[in-house]
Motif scaffolding. Structure first.
Motif, PDB file in Angstrom:
ATOM      1  N   ASP A 129      14.568  10.828  25.971  1.00  0.00           N
ATOM      2  CA  ASP A 129      14.720  11.952  25.290  1.00  0.00           C
ATOM      3  C   ASP A 129      15.714  12.338  24.373  1.00  0.00           C
ATOM      4  O   ASP A 129      16.097  13.559  23.809  1.00  0.00           O
ATOM      5  CB  ASP A 129      14.882  13.316  26.369  1.00  0.00           C
ATOM      6  N   GLY A 130      16.562  11.139  23.902  1.00  0.00           N
ATOM      7  CA  GLY A 130      17.499  11.401  22.879  1.00  0.00           C
ATOM      8  C   GLY A 130      18.928  11.720  23.519  1.00  0.00           C
ATOM      9  O   GLY A 130      19.989  11.433  22.738  1.00  0.00           O
ATOM     10  N   GLU A 131      18.958  11.788  24.816  1.00  0.00           N
ATOM     11  CA  GLU A 131      20.336  12.074  25.191  1.00  0.00           C
ATOM     12  C   GLU A 131      21.202  10.670  25.360  1.00  0.00           C
ATOM     13  O   GLU A 131      20.773   9.907  25.607  1.00  0.00           O
ATOM     14  CB  GLU A 131      20.174  12.433  26.858  1.00  0.00           C
ATOM     15  N   VAL A 132      22.392  10.652  25.215  1.00  0.00           N
ATOM     16  CA  VAL A 132      23.102   9.509  25.126  1.00  0.00           C
ATOM     17  C   VAL A 132      24.250   9.391  26.117  1.00  0.00           C
ATOM     18  O   VAL A 132      25.155  10.544  26.156  1.00  0.00           O
ATOM     19  CB  VAL A 132      23.865   9.214  23.723  1.00  0.00           C
ATOM     20  N   LEU A 133      24.373   8.449  27.091  1.00  0.00           N
ATOM     21  CA  LEU A 133      25.370   8.206  27.906  1.00  0.00           C
ATOM     22  C   LEU A 133      26.266   7.107  28.012  1.00  0.00           C
ATOM     23  O   LEU A 133      25.693   6.310  27.426  1.00  0.00           O
ATOM     24  CB  LEU A 133      24.833   8.376  29.634  1.00  0.00           C
ATOM     25  N   ARG A 134      27.471   7.177  28.405  1.00  0.00           N
ATOM     26  CA  ARG A 134      28.368   6.011  28.330  1.00  0.00           C
ATOM     27  C   ARG A 134      28.610   5.464  29.705  1.00  0.00           C
ATOM     28  O   ARG A 134      28.857   6.406  30.573  1.00  0.00           O
ATOM     29  CB  ARG A 134      29.765   6.245  27.504  1.00  0.00           C
ATOM     30  N   VAL A 135      28.338   4.419  29.790  1.00  0.00           N
ATOM     31  CA  VAL A 135      28.762   3.591  31.248  1.00  0.00           C
ATOM     32  C   VAL A 135      29.856   2.748  31.012  1.00  0.00           C
ATOM     33  O   VAL A 135      29.953   1.638  30.323  1.00  0.00           O
ATOM     34  CB  VAL A 135      27.380   2.827  31.671  1.00  0.00           C
ATOM     35  N   GLN A 136      30.803   2.521  32.027  1.00  0.00           N
ATOM     36  CA  GLN A 136      31.894   1.631  31.868  1.00  0.00           C
ATOM     37  C   GLN A 136      31.451   0.450  33.232  1.00  0.00           C
ATOM     38  O   GLN A 136      31.344   0.845  34.401  1.00  0.00           O
ATOM     39  CB  GLN A 136      33.133   2.404  32.450  1.00  0.00           C
ATOM     40  N   ALA A 137      31.865  -0.722  32.966  1.00  0.00           N
ATOM     41  CA  ALA A 137      31.657  -1.827  34.071  1.00  0.00           C
ATOM     42  C   ALA A 137      32.535  -2.927  34.166  1.00  0.00           C
ATOM     43  O   ALA A 137      32.965  -3.256  33.185  1.00  0.00           O
ATOM     44  CB  ALA A 137      30.086  -2.343  33.613  1.00  0.00           C
ATOM     45  N   GLU A 138      32.830  -3.253  35.502  1.00  0.00           N
ATOM     46  CA  GLU A 138      33.819  -4.350  35.641  1.00  0.00           C
ATOM     47  C   GLU A 138      33.173  -5.488  35.085  1.00  0.00           C
ATOM     48  O   GLU A 138      33.827  -6.287  34.488  1.00  0.00           O
ATOM     49  CB  GLU A 138      34.306  -4.378  37.090  1.00  0.00           C
ATOM     50  N   ALA A 139      31.815  -5.781  35.055  1.00  0.00           N
ATOM     51  CA  ALA A 139      31.178  -6.786  34.776  1.00  0.00           C
ATOM     52  C   ALA A 139      29.617  -6.600  34.076  1.00  0.00           C
ATOM     53  O   ALA A 139      29.031  -5.299  34.864  1.00  0.00           O
ATOM     54  CB  ALA A 139      31.065  -7.823  35.992  1.00  0.00           C
ATOM     55  N   VAL A 140      29.085  -7.244  33.293  1.00  0.00           N
ATOM     56  CA  VAL A 140      27.908  -6.921  32.807  1.00  0.00           C
ATOM     57  C   VAL A 140      27.008  -8.201  32.985  1.00  0.00           C
ATOM     58  O   VAL A 140      27.455  -9.283  32.424  1.00  0.00           O
ATOM     59  CB  VAL A 140      27.926  -6.353  31.521  1.00  0.00           C
ATOM     60  N   LEU A 141      25.936  -8.089  33.350  1.00  0.00           N
ATOM     61  CA  LEU A 141      24.791  -8.839  33.362  1.00  0.00           C
ATOM     62  C   LEU A 141      23.567  -8.711  32.315  1.00  0.00           C
ATOM     63  O   LEU A 141      23.070  -7.686  32.524  1.00  0.00           O
ATOM     64  CB  LEU A 141      24.257  -9.502  34.702  1.00  0.00           C
ATOM     65  N   LEU A 142      23.485  -9.705  31.107  1.00  0.00           N
ATOM     66  CA  LEU A 142      22.450  -9.347  30.240  1.00  0.00           C
ATOM     67  C   LEU A 142      21.114 -10.092  30.820  1.00  0.00           C
ATOM     68  O   LEU A 142      21.279 -11.457  30.893  1.00  0.00           O
ATOM     69  CB  LEU A 142      22.815  -9.775  28.878  1.00  0.00           C
ATOM     70  N   ALA A 143      20.057  -9.558  31.202  1.00  0.00           N
ATOM     71  CA  ALA A 143      19.025  -9.931  31.803  1.00  0.00           C
ATOM     72  C   ALA A 143      17.614  -9.402  30.955  1.00  0.00           C
ATOM     73  O   ALA A 143      16.672  -9.061  31.411  1.00  0.00           O
ATOM     74  CB  ALA A 143      18.984  -9.766  32.997  1.00  0.00           C
ATOM     75  N   VAL A 144      17.904  -9.591  29.562  1.00  0.00           N
ATOM     76  CA  VAL A 144      16.867  -8.510  28.757  1.00  0.00           C
ATOM     77  C   VAL A 144      15.637  -9.266  28.494  1.00  0.00           C
ATOM     78  O   VAL A 144      14.733  -8.809  28.088  1.00  0.00           O
ATOM     79  CB  VAL A 144      17.772  -8.212  27.546  1.00  0.00           C
ATOM     80  N   GLY A 145      15.495 -10.627  28.884  1.00  0.00           N
ATOM     81  CA  GLY A 145      14.326 -11.340  28.684  1.00  0.00           C
ATOM     82  C   GLY A 145      13.966 -11.577  27.220  1.00  0.00           C
ATOM     83  O   GLY A 145      14.773 -11.660  26.341  1.00  0.00           O
ATOM     84  N   THR A 146      12.817 -11.864  27.048  1.00  0.00           N
ATOM     85  CA  THR A 146      12.240 -12.387  25.447  1.00  0.00           C
ATOM     86  C   THR A 146      11.157 -11.506  25.230  1.00  0.00           C
ATOM     87  O   THR A 146      10.528 -10.787  25.960  1.00  0.00           O
ATOM     88  CB  THR A 146      12.041 -13.795  25.517  1.00  0.00           C
ATOM     89  N   ARG A 147      10.772 -11.726  23.971  1.00  0.00           N
ATOM     90  CA  ARG A 147       9.396 -11.018  23.236  1.00  0.00           C
ATOM     91  C   ARG A 147       8.762 -12.174  22.562  1.00  0.00           C
ATOM     92  O   ARG A 147       9.457 -13.093  22.276  1.00  0.00           O
ATOM     93  CB  ARG A 147       9.842  -9.660  22.745  1.00  0.00           C
ATOM     94  N   PRO A 148       7.279 -11.933  22.382  1.00  0.00           N
ATOM     95  CA  PRO A 148       6.777 -12.975  21.464  1.00  0.00           C
ATOM     96  C   PRO A 148       7.305 -12.944  20.116  1.00  0.00           C
ATOM     97  O   PRO A 148       7.738 -12.078  19.523  1.00  0.00           O
ATOM     98  CB  PRO A 148       5.254 -12.418  21.591  1.00  0.00           C
ATOM     99  N   TYR A 149       7.486 -14.386  19.717  1.00  0.00           N
ATOM    100  CA  TYR A 149       7.642 -14.596  18.189  1.00  0.00           C
ATOM    101  C   TYR A 149       6.477 -14.256  17.291  1.00  0.00           C
ATOM    102  O   TYR A 149       5.475 -14.643  17.403  1.00  0.00           O
ATOM    103  CB  TYR A 149       8.047 -15.856  18.029  1.00  0.00           C
ATOM    104  N   ARG A 150       6.743 -13.590  16.524  1.00  0.00           N
ATOM    105  CA  ARG A 150       5.876 -13.006  15.315  1.00  0.00           C
ATOM    106  C   ARG A 150       6.002 -13.017  14.073  1.00  0.00           C
ATOM    107  O   ARG A 150       6.896 -12.278  13.325  1.00  0.00           O
ATOM    108  CB  ARG A 150       5.514 -11.454  15.519  1.00  0.00           C
ATOM    109  N   PRO A 151       5.798 -14.283  13.643  1.00  0.00           N
ATOM    110  CA  PRO A 151       6.223 -14.667  12.078  1.00  0.00           C
ATOM    111  C   PRO A 151       5.422 -13.733  11.243  1.00  0.00           C
ATOM    112  O   PRO A 151       4.486 -13.191  11.336  1.00  0.00           O
ATOM    113  CB  PRO A 151       5.836 -16.127  11.936  1.00  0.00           C
ATOM    114  N   ALA A 152       6.105 -13.622   9.844  1.00  0.00           N
ATOM    115  CA  ALA A 152       5.524 -12.597   8.956  1.00  0.00           C
ATOM    116  C   ALA A 152       4.317 -13.130   8.391  1.00  0.00           C
ATOM    117  O   ALA A 152       3.438 -12.173   7.962  1.00  0.00           O
ATOM    118  CB  ALA A 152       6.564 -12.341   7.739  1.00  0.00           C
TER     119      ALA A 152
END
Length: 476
Positions: A129-152
């Motif tokens: 909805d456009g709302e922006v929040l800030r979050v503070q963390a002692e530790a962060v894990l990036l588990a964002v995965g992948t997406r298909p490679y789409r060459p031009a």
């Protein structure tokens, strides 16, 4: 500003296992997921959907019964894309419900939105909805995965020329298909559609496929694919993909060969979904494929307190290993002790037929200069195989001639991804060929192939002149 002990970006296998592990250790945990539902790529476009599609295709086509009733046998004569999607949606709803319940009972907080770094310990989350929040963390894990490679140069249109995410949304099953890429994803979908009686051609620029798999297994697998009239074209790159006025797709190869089909699936690689994270703000840099380099033992990145796990860190990119990576990362992040992961993990390819492997391949054993012997069992040699009507499939084990220990187990055929765990246990427990010779397996089962392969190797190696109990001792 909201403050947490551990913030996880992404709710796929690595993210959810990490979040739950940290929560069980009494930490305040937040999971940020940009999708409308939890589960990540694994649940919505990757692991679960493709395996559900495979199982549905095998059930509706009667694939497993054709050994008895012939290739013309069908459970459902007219199979439509909607038949496949019906079971898929039921499965996905169940997976999401289970995951939501796990988060709820472990008191893991959730937030929907796209996360980006402000600094190494601060994330900004933009909601739908456009709302922006800030979050503070002692530790962060990036588990964002992948997406298909789409060459031009590939003109994706979402209907006839698709990537591996879009293939799940097709409205009609194609009569013919060209699959570009003979990696795990490409081969899985190619064989699934072949089982649905789509005429499939696979194009791969390398001279072979699945190079990390034992060569003998790949040769047997390739024979089975060609035997059912799949076309495998190796050593050729795709120069151009076009859509003709008739609606058919035209694929031009480097050597000038032209392929035509109703549908083209481009499945030549994936890229890490890290472009929206603003990694520069926390001092991280992703590689050319969007992946993040981490310590292989702790999964901590070059920035203290920031971890990454799952497909975004690269090979092996398995749901099973991603879960373990997430668990290890979470424990390290919150200061809990963690044991090293086992030396060997299984790799499963849910093609038709399945392939699963654990340990060293024969080529790796040769490169290391280890004297070895192999034992092989064909599924048709087992009574269970006869009962099931199997005329293909094999199990291969590799043993050290010096220590007689199991070095690797490789399987192609029905149930391979289930059977491999017996070999995995023996590998990690440093078991020897005598385990398979002297142990009793249920009869009739496909697992009996372990005994047959063990006896095959044992006969070639010669009997060990020790008491059985001494031969079975596990060295430290």
């Amino acid at each position: 500003m909201n403050s947490y002990d551990f913030v996880v970006v992404g709710s796929g296998p690595a993210g959810r296992r990490a979040a739950i592990q940290a929560a069980k250790l009494g930490k305040r945990v937040l999971v940020i997921e940009k999708g409308t539902r939890v589960g990540g790529v694994s649940v919505h476009t990757g692991t679960i959907p493709s395996k559900t599609l495979r199982e549905t295709a095998l059930n509706l086509t009667g694939w497993r019964e054709r050994g008895f009733y012939g290739r013309a046998y069908r459970v459902k004569q007219e199979i439509r894309a909607e038949d496949l999607r019906r079971r898929l949606l039921i499965t996905l709803d169940h997976e999401v419900d289970v995951l939501e319940h796990q988060f709820s009972r472990n008191r893991v907080s959730q937030m929907r939105g796209t996360a980006r770094f402000i600094d190494p310990k601060t994330l900004e989350v933009e909601k739908e909805d456009g709302e922006v929040l800030r979050v503070q963390a002692e530790a962060v894990l990036l588990a964002v995965g992948t997406r298909p490679y789409r060459p031009a140069h590939i003109p994706f249109d979402g209907t006839s020329i698709l990537d591996s995410d879009e293939i799940l949304e097709i409205k009609e099953l194609p009569r013919s298909m060209v699959v570009i890429g003979a990696g795990v994803i490409g081969i899985e979908y190619a064989t699934i559609f072949s089982a649905l009686d789509t005429a499939v051609t696979v194009v791969e620029p390398r001279d072979t496929m699945l190079e990390f798999i034992d060569k003998e297994i790949v040769e047997d697998f390739s024979y089975q694919l060609r035997d059912r009239n799949m076309k495998l074209i190796f050593g050729q790159t795709v120069e151009k993909v076009e859509k003709e006025p008739s609606g058919r797709c035209r694929v031009t190869l480097q050597n000038g060969r032209v392929l035509t089909a109703e549908m083209v699936l481009f499945a030549a690689g994936r890229v890490g979904a890290t472009d929206l994270l603003n990694l520069e703000a926390c001092g991280l840099v992703a590689d050319s494929r969007g992946r993040i380099k981490v310590d292989p033992e702790t999964f901590q990145s070059s920035v203290p307190g920031i971890y990454a796990a799952g497909d975004v860190v690269g090979f092996p990119s398995l749901a099973s290993t991603s879960m373990e990576q997430g668990r290890i990362a979470a424990r390290h992040a919150v200061g809990a002790p963690s044991q090293d992961p086992p030396q060997y993990f299984p790799y499963g390819i849910y093609a038709v037929p399945e392939i699963s492997t654990c340990g060293l391949t024969e080529e790796e054993v040769q490169q290391r200069g280890i004297p070895y012997e192999c034992g092989i069992a064909h599924f048709r040699e087992t009574s269970r195989g006869h009962i099931m009507g199997l005329d293909s499939g094999l199990l291969k084990m590799i043993f050290s001639m010096k220590t007689r220990r199991l070095l690797g187990v490789h399987i192609v055929g029905e149930g391979a991804t289930e059977l491999v765990h017996i070999g995995q246990a023996v590998l990690n427990l440093k078991g020897t060929v005598e385990y398979f010779v002297e142990n009793t397996f249920n009869y009739p089962t496909l697992a009996e192939a372990y005994k047959i392969a063990g006896l095959d190797a044992w006969n070639r190696m010669g009997e060990l002149k020790k008491e059985p109990q001494d031969a079975l001792k596990v060295s430290s």
